[in-house]
Design a protein around this motif. Structure first.
Motif, short mmCIF file in Angstrom:
data_model
loop_
_atom_site.label_atom_id
_atom_site.label_comp_id
_atom_site.label_asym_id
_atom_site.label_seq_id
_atom_site.Cartn_x
_atom_site.Cartn_y
_atom_site.Cartn_z
N GLY A 196 0.74 -1.12 0.13
CA GLY A 196 0.15 -0.32 -0.54
C GLY A 196 0.92 1.11 -0.35
O GLY A 196 0.04 2.16 0.47
N LEU A 197 1.93 1.24 0.00
CA LEU A 197 2.94 2.42 -0.07
C LEU A 197 2.17 3.37 -1.63
O LEU A 197 2.11 2.72 -2.04
CB LEU A 197 4.51 1.54 -0.38
N SER A 198 2.88 4.95 -1.26
CA SER A 198 2.60 5.19 -2.30
C SER A 198 3.60 4.97 -3.51
O SER A 198 4.74 4.69 -3.17
CB SER A 198 2.75 7.16 -1.76
N THR A 199 3.29 5.61 -4.96
CA THR A 199 4.44 5.37 -5.83
C THR A 199 5.48 6.42 -6.04
O THR A 199 7.18 5.46 -5.80
CB THR A 199 3.68 6.03 -7.35
N ARG A 200 5.01 7.71 -5.17
CA ARG A 200 7.23 7.86 -4.51
C ARG A 200 8.20 7.00 -3.82
O ARG A 200 9.33 6.87 -3.99
CB ARG A 200 6.33 9.46 -3.95
N THR A 201 6.90 6.61 -2.56
CA THR A 201 7.83 6.32 -1.48
C THR A 201 8.62 4.33 -2.68
O THR A 201 9.54 4.24 -2.06
CB THR A 201 7.36 5.28 -0.94
N VAL A 202 7.51 3.73 -3.44
CA VAL A 202 8.24 2.17 -3.86
C VAL A 202 9.06 3.30 -5.21
O VAL A 202 10.33 2.69 -4.44
CB VAL A 202 7.46 2.19 -4.38
N LEU A 203 8.65 4.56 -5.89
CA LEU A 203 10.18 4.86 -6.47
C LEU A 203 11.54 5.15 -5.91
O LEU A 203 12.76 4.63 -6.30
CB LEU A 203 9.83 5.81 -7.76
N VAL A 204 11.32 5.96 -4.68
CA VAL A 204 12.49 6.72 -4.74
C VAL A 204 13.17 5.24 -2.91
O VAL A 204 14.47 5.05 -3.17
CB VAL A 204 12.16 8.32 -3.54
N LYS A 205 12.56 4.50 -2.44
CA LYS A 205 12.73 4.52 -1.63
C LYS A 205 13.28 2.59 -1.89
O LYS A 205 14.60 2.39 -1.69
CB LYS A 205 12.29 4.33 -0.45
N HIS A 206 12.72 2.05 -2.69
CA HIS A 206 12.52 1.43 -3.03
C HIS A 206 13.32 0.32 -3.97
O HIS A 206 14.45 -0.11 -4.71
CB HIS A 206 10.96 -0.15 -3.55
N ALA A 207 12.82 1.02 -5.39
CA ALA A 207 13.47 1.25 -6.91
C ALA A 207 14.65 2.00 -6.71
O ALA A 207 15.76 1.03 -7.27
CB ALA A 207 12.39 1.57 -8.06
N LEU A 208 14.82 3.28 -6.27
CA LEU A 208 16.17 4.22 -6.58
C LEU A 208 17.09 3.82 -6.30
O LEU A 208 18.69 3.71 -7.04
CB LEU A 208 16.07 5.11 -6.50
N LYS A 209 17.14 3.42 -4.55
CA LYS A 209 17.87 2.63 -4.06
C LYS A 209 18.44 1.73 -4.80
O LYS A 209 19.86 1.25 -4.54
CB LYS A 209 17.35 2.24 -2.75
N ASN A 210 18.18 0.40 -4.96
CA ASN A 210 18.42 -0.87 -5.59
C ASN A 210 19.11 -0.48 -7.25
O ASN A 210 19.76 -0.65 -7.85
CB ASN A 210 17.44 -1.55 -6.73
N ALA A 211 18.47 1.21 -8.17
CA ALA A 211 19.32 1.13 -8.83
C ALA A 211 20.87 1.75 -8.99
O ALA A 211 20.58 2.50 -9.57
CB ALA A 211 18.14 2.49 -10.09
N MET A 212 20.99 2.63 -8.18
CA MET A 212 21.73 2.74 -7.55
C MET A 212 23.63 2.70 -7.42
O MET A 212 24.60 3.54 -8.80
CB MET A 212 22.00 3.75 -6.20
N VAL A 213 23.31 1.65 -7.53
CA VAL A 213 24.72 0.50 -7.91
C VAL A 213 24.91 0.83 -9.42
O VAL A 213 25.82 1.44 -9.88
CB VAL A 213 24.91 -0.64 -7.90
#
Lengths: 313, 350
Positions: free
Chosen positions: A220-237
């Motif tokens: 139920g997380l917001s799109t923003r939280t999903v994108l920044v906290k979950h997706a972007l952190k993984n994309a950072m490498v």
């Protein structure tokens, strides 16, 4: 971690040795005799011979290399043929503008490009995505000298917001520094921005298909939280790799940008040295750039630890 | 343990006795693709009572996962769209809710666990981070209270040393442990419905049994209704109260678990049952018999034949089967199936 850093530092030795050999040979493989250049147009053969003797150019190649290398370890990069000043001092004088230009470029590019890439990935296929990607392609294809002069025309000549050229040290005046650095940093930053934005978008698109992103949405997380906290952190490498490698790419851009904006940095020094066939300076600059590049690569590798807990050195 | 349980026992939500907590009615989830409309879920209806475990079985591509993602509204729209239907959860039609309202239900009142616990947990966030997220969001707990809650949840799913695990990353846990974390995550807000999409498929057999036992325990303790999606009839026989068999986006049979296993009315269900490996001691001694299989594959969902969708693979097919899709009819008390020929099928011998 420390052991890894030490191992990596040791591994740079052969690389730097190769660079050193190449840089040394540069002088001897390129056309033109330094002695003739120093002596000037009206020198006699005897004068030229004397200069050759002074520079040690008559010694066997390996002796010359050895002497040059030993001087290098002592921090002696030789003497500029043109100005007669020590190369190390010339380089040190020029480091600040280049360093500042690179840093500002990086900060501007990263803070703009990553959000753009994330938004493009989120809105993939829509007009937002298309606009971002079109700008990225343009940014990639526009030569620095064209963009630089366009920005000077717009920002300095028409609007009068920025000085046309030159540089003010950050230690002299902060506002003066900002005024001078903005246009060059934007100019140099566009290519870099395009690169990072494209990489961010591509990586985000990949990561957004991962199961854990679906899990995050299922919470139920917001799109923003999903994108920044979950997706972007993984994309950072991958993104940080691009940021680092792109920095190396900037070294080339720095030379042109500094020329366009008449910034007295290392790039400018390089261009001047090349125009004057001032070999000791060229050698010094190449060595410095190479060392920076190698160290940068190490820093990139080390930065992975920050983003991915699975990576341990 | 007991302390954890009293703390986590939520005030019972008012679902009148005997009333379903979730009712899916004529759900049609269609995907608009370049090759036409793919009817991934086509007119599915079922209901789920509080504390009930409903097994949903079928081969891959039969619409099981799309059904669960439809309930959560996690199907990407477009290309997906809900052509018709209602998903009533406590009287509210989820398909009519806005984004924000649906977000408040997801992970809170209805939560979901997925097949592969390795890829379903975020590798760069700690277990604690991932466990506390939902309760902070939905229950408005503070950081510390959320952590306490997370520790309780790990206790509930029998993870030893919960305090230490909270600091760890998913890659530091074993597969079974990770699925326990997933379950703990899903239960954090005391959902009344838990959707488990192939929760044990990616796990070792011994771990599978543990995870299934855990889910049953949770149902008994928390009275959570569970939709258990699986292709494994063995799991269903073990766990489910009721079973729904899906084929090509439609329900082809539904009954209580004992009834279904004793008197399967649809040839597809029979085919699935015949393909369960069952070795007797005698067979172990000699050569085990070859497993029977259902010939052919699920027809492509954008070009379904006019008649029964299973006709091409059915050993009992008659000409009239290909003319019209059979209605879903009660064949026995509490037992529905969609088959023209079910009354003529031979006696089932398990």
């Amino acid at each position: 971690m420390l052991a890894y850093v030490i191992r990596r530092l040791i591994a740079t030795i052969p690389i730097m040795a190769l660079v050193a050999i190449f840089v040394f040979l540069l002088l001897h493989l390129s056309p033109g005799d330094p002695a003739v250049i120093i002596a000037g147009d009206f020198a006699t053969e005897a004068q030229i011979q004397e200069i050759r003797q002074q520079l040690g150019l008559n010694d066997p190649l390996h002796v010359q290399f050895w002497n040059w290398l030993m001087n290098l370890f002592r921090g002696d990069l030789g003497t500029s043929i043109y100005s007669g000043l020590p190369v190390s001092r010339l380089i040190l004088q020029r480091v600040e503008p280049t360093l500042m230009l690179t840093l500002c470029t990086m900060v501007i590019a990263v803070t703009i490009a990553i959000p753009l890439g994330v938004v493009a990935a989120w809105k993939v296929g829509t007009w937002v995505d298309r606009v971002v990607m079109t700008v990225a392609v343009l940014g990639f294809s526009l030569p620095v000298f064209v963009l630089g002069y366009a920005l000077i025309l717009g920002g300095s000549v028409w609007l009068g917001w920025f000085p046309v050229q030159g540089y003010t040290s950050i230690f002299t005046s902060f506002t003066g520094f900002l005024a001078h650095i903005t246009l060059p940093a934007l100019t140099l930053g566009l290519v870099y921005m395009a690169l990072i934005a494209r990489m961010t978008r591509a990586t985000m698109l990949e990561v957004m298909n991962e199961d854990y992103v679906r899990t995050a949405y299922a919470k139920g997380l917001s799109t923003r939280t999903v994108l920044v906290k979950h997706a972007l952190k993984n994309a950072m490498v991958p993104i940080s790799t691009t940021i680092g490698l792109g920095l190396a790419l900037l070294i080339g851009g720095v030379v042109v940008t500094e020329s366009v904006f008449a910034i007295p940095g290392l790039g400018r020094l390089t261009v001047d040295a090349v125009l004057r066939t001032d070999y000791p300076v060229i050698q010094g600059v190449i060595l410095v750039f190479s060392l920076t590049y190698v160290m940068l690569n190490l820093l990139i590798d080390l930065s992975y630890v920050l983003f991915d807990p699975r990576i341990r050195y | 343990m007991t302390e954890a349980m009293t703390l986590s026992a939520a005030p019972p939500r008012p679902v009148p006795a005997g009333e379903p907590v979730l009712e899916v009615e004529d759900l049609r989830t269609y995907f608009d693709t370049r090759d036409g409309v793919v009817k991934a879920v086509d007119g599915l209806s079922f209901s789920l009572k509080p504390g009930e475990i409903l097994g949903v079985v079928g081969e891959s591509g039969c619409g099981k996962s799309i059904t669960s993602l439809s309930i959560m509204q996690l199907v990407p729209r477009p290309p997906a769209r809900f052509a018709s239907g209602a998903i009533r959860f406590r009287g509210r039609d989820l398909l009519k809710l806005g984004h924000e309202e649906m977000r408040r239900i997801r992970g809170n009142e209805i939560s979901m666990i997925f097949q592969d616990p390795m890829s379903s947990l975020n590798p760069v966030l700690t277990v604690g981070d991932q466990l506390t997220e939902a309760v902070i969001l939905h229950q408005k707990l503070g950081k510390r209270a959320a952590r306490d809650r997370a520790r309780e949840m790990l206790d509930l799913v029998h993870i030893p040393e919960p305090e230490r695990r909270l600091e760890e990353y998913p890659h530091q846990l074993s597969g079974g442990m990770r699925q326990r974390v997933m379950i703990a995550m899903a239960l954090g807000c005391d959902p009344s419905v838990l959707i488990a999409d192939e929760p044990t498929t990616a796990l070792d057999v011994t771990i599978q049994a543990q995870i299934l036992a855990l889910m049953e325990e949770i149902r008994d303790k928390l009275k959570t209704a569970i939709i258990l999606i699986t292709h494994d009839l063995g799991v269903v026989a073990e766990m489910a109260d009721r079973v729904l068999v899906m084929y090509a986006g439609r329900k082809v049979e539904e009954a209580d678990v004992v009834e279904l296993f004793e008197r399967p009315q649809h040839p597809y269900t029979r085919g699935l049952m015949a393909s369960i490996p069952r070795l007797t001691a005698a067979e172990m001694e000699t050569a085990p018999p070859r497993l029977s299989e259902i010939p052919g594959i699920v027809p492509s969902l954008n070009a379904l034949p006019p008649g029964c969708t299973f006709a091409d693979r059915c050993p009992h097919v008659q000409d009239h089967c290909r003319r019209g899709y059979p209605p879903l009819e009660p064949k026995r008390p509490g037992h529905v199936a969609a088959c023209w020929e079910s009354h003529r099928l031979p006696e089932w011998q398990p």
